[in-house]
Design a protein around this motif. Structure first.
Motif, short mmCIF file in Angstrom:
data_model
loop_
_atom_site.label_atom_id
_atom_site.label_comp_id
_atom_site.label_asym_id
_atom_site.label_seq_id
_atom_site.Cartn_x
_atom_site.Cartn_y
_atom_site.Cartn_z
N LEU A 139 3.71 -22.82 2.39
CA LEU A 139 3.16 -21.78 1.52
C LEU A 139 3.50 -20.39 2.03
O LEU A 139 3.89 -19.51 1.26
CB LEU A 139 1.64 -21.97 1.42
N ASN A 140 3.39 -20.19 3.33
CA ASN A 140 3.71 -18.88 3.91
C ASN A 140 5.18 -18.52 3.69
O ASN A 140 5.51 -17.37 3.42
CB ASN A 140 3.36 -18.85 5.39
N LYS A 141 6.06 -19.50 3.79
CA LYS A 141 7.48 -19.24 3.56
C LYS A 141 7.75 -18.92 2.09
O LYS A 141 8.56 -18.05 1.78
CB LYS A 141 8.34 -20.44 3.97
N VAL A 142 7.07 -19.62 1.18
CA VAL A 142 7.25 -19.33 -0.24
C VAL A 142 6.80 -17.90 -0.53
O VAL A 142 7.49 -17.14 -1.21
CB VAL A 142 6.47 -20.35 -1.11
N ILE A 143 5.64 -17.52 0.01
CA ILE A 143 5.09 -16.17 -0.21
C ILE A 143 6.01 -15.09 0.35
O ILE A 143 6.08 -13.99 -0.17
CB ILE A 143 3.67 -16.07 0.40
N TYR B 1 8.10 -12.86 -4.59
CA TYR B 1 6.76 -12.38 -4.28
C TYR B 1 6.80 -11.04 -3.56
O TYR B 1 5.96 -10.18 -3.78
CB TYR B 1 6.01 -13.43 -3.45
N LYS B 2 7.79 -10.87 -2.70
CA LYS B 2 7.91 -9.63 -1.94
C LYS B 2 8.12 -8.43 -2.88
O LYS B 2 7.53 -7.37 -2.68
CB LYS B 2 9.06 -9.73 -0.94
N ALA B 3 8.91 -8.62 -3.91
CA ALA B 3 9.18 -7.52 -4.86
C ALA B 3 7.88 -7.07 -5.53
O ALA B 3 7.66 -5.86 -5.72
CB ALA B 3 10.20 -7.96 -5.90
N GLU B 4 7.02 -8.01 -5.86
CA GLU B 4 5.74 -7.66 -6.48
C GLU B 4 4.85 -6.89 -5.50
O GLU B 4 4.21 -5.90 -5.87
CB GLU B 4 5.00 -8.92 -6.95
N ARG B 5 4.83 -7.35 -4.26
CA ARG B 5 4.02 -6.65 -3.24
C ARG B 5 4.59 -5.27 -2.96
O ARG B 5 3.84 -4.30 -2.79
CB ARG B 5 3.93 -7.48 -1.97
N ASP B 6 5.91 -5.17 -2.91
CA ASP B 6 6.55 -3.87 -2.68
C ASP B 6 6.21 -2.89 -3.78
O ASP B 6 5.99 -1.71 -3.53
CB ASP B 6 8.06 -4.02 -2.55
N ALA B 7 6.16 -3.37 -5.03
CA ALA B 7 5.86 -2.49 -6.16
C ALA B 7 4.45 -1.92 -6.05
O ALA B 7 4.24 -0.72 -6.25
CB ALA B 7 6.02 -3.25 -7.49
N ILE B 8 3.49 -2.75 -5.69
CA ILE B 8 2.11 -2.25 -5.58
C ILE B 8 1.97 -1.36 -4.35
O ILE B 8 1.22 -0.38 -4.37
CB ILE B 8 1.07 -3.39 -5.61
N THR B 9 2.71 -1.66 -3.29
CA THR B 9 2.70 -0.81 -2.10
C THR B 9 3.29 0.56 -2.42
O THR B 9 2.76 1.59 -1.99
CB THR B 9 3.49 -1.48 -0.95
N GLU B 10 4.35 0.59 -3.22
CA GLU B 10 4.96 1.86 -3.62
C GLU B 10 4.01 2.65 -4.51
O GLU B 10 3.89 3.87 -4.38
CB GLU B 10 6.29 1.60 -4.34
N GLU B 11 3.33 1.96 -5.41
CA GLU B 11 2.34 2.63 -6.27
C GLU B 11 1.23 3.25 -5.41
O GLU B 11 0.84 4.40 -5.64
CB GLU B 11 1.74 1.61 -7.24
N GLU B 12 0.79 2.53 -4.40
CA GLU B 12 -0.24 3.05 -3.51
C GLU B 12 0.29 4.25 -2.72
O GLU B 12 -0.40 5.26 -2.57
CB GLU B 12 -0.73 1.97 -2.55
N ARG B 13 1.52 4.15 -2.23
CA ARG B 13 2.11 5.25 -1.46
C ARG B 13 2.17 6.52 -2.31
O ARG B 13 1.78 7.61 -1.86
CB ARG B 13 3.51 4.87 -0.96
N LYS B 14 2.65 6.39 -3.53
CA LYS B 14 2.75 7.55 -4.42
C LYS B 14 1.37 8.13 -4.72
O LYS B 14 1.19 9.35 -4.75
CB LYS B 14 3.47 7.17 -5.71
N GLY B 15 0.41 7.25 -4.95
CA GLY B 15 -0.95 7.71 -5.21
C GLY B 15 -1.53 8.46 -4.02
O GLY B 15 -2.15 9.52 -4.17
N ARG B 16 -1.31 7.92 -2.82
CA ARG B 16 -1.81 8.59 -1.61
C ARG B 16 -1.13 9.95 -1.41
O ARG B 16 -1.79 10.91 -1.02
CB ARG B 16 -1.61 7.71 -0.38
N GLU B 17 0.15 10.00 -1.67
CA GLU B 17 0.86 11.28 -1.56
C GLU B 17 0.26 12.30 -2.52
O GLU B 17 0.08 13.47 -2.16
CB GLU B 17 2.35 11.11 -1.85
N ASP B 18 -0.04 11.87 -3.74
CA ASP B 18 -0.64 12.76 -4.72
C ASP B 18 -2.01 13.24 -4.24
O ASP B 18 -2.33 14.43 -4.31
CB ASP B 18 -0.76 12.06 -6.08
#
Length: 167
Positions: A14-18, A23-40
């Motif tokens: 399961l850890n390897k699948v995740i 899955y990484k692309a989805e996590r990266d997208a939400i991380t980027e959204e958070e980064r932009k929000g924090r910068e704002d």
């Protein structure tokens, strides 16, 4: 009736699948959204600090400053809570999908090998992770087998079915 049994190290798979790109692309997208929000929020906080940072306690602008900063803090808390909820939701959704993928691959391998029943396991010889006594006890409880024949371990076969490589 006799049953053919297989064993699967679910967490290892399961850890390897995740960790996979899907899955990484989805996590990266939400991380980027958070980064932009924090910068704002950081930018807006700096503006508030520049505007109200030198106000004296007895200044007539004090109430306006407290209201602006209080509103900003409340907005940040709501946004921050929303981000935590979105991340938790994504985490849950990803593990749900990944577990479904693992179950489907396990079914394919089981059908191919004539296995009737697959149990999840942690290899009995794997060392325990250091920790509090309760944590160590839980690790022991999670081990389905005290001993087992290696021949029932289908972990590598399921990994191959999922096109992942295990360490």
């Amino acid at each position: 009736r006799a049953w053919n049994i297989g064993a699967l190290h679910v967490s290892k798979i399961l850890n390897k699948v995740i960790e996979g790109e899907r899955y990484k692309a989805e996590r990266d997208a939400i991380t980027e959204e958070e980064r932009k929000g924090r910068e704002d929020f950081d930018r807006r906080f700096a503006e508030l600090r520049d505007k109200y940072g030198q106000i004296k306690p007895d200044s007539p602008e004090r109430a306006e400053a407290e209201q602006a900063i209080g509103g900003f803090r409340q907005e940040f808390e709501v946004w921050s809570r929303g981000m935590r909820e979105a991340q938790a939701k994504l985490f849950s959704e990803q593990y749900d999908r990944a577990y479904k993928d693992v179950r489907e691959a396990t079914q394919v391998v089981s059908d191919r090998q004539g296995i009737d029943l697959v149990v999840r396991f942690i290899p009995p010889a794997d060392p325990l992770e250091p920790g509090e006594p309760a944590s160590v006890f839980l690790q022991l409880q999670a081990r389905t087998f005290v001993t087992m024949p290696e021949s029932i371990d289908i972990t590598q076969d399921v990994a191959k079915e999922l096109n992942i490589t295990l360490d």
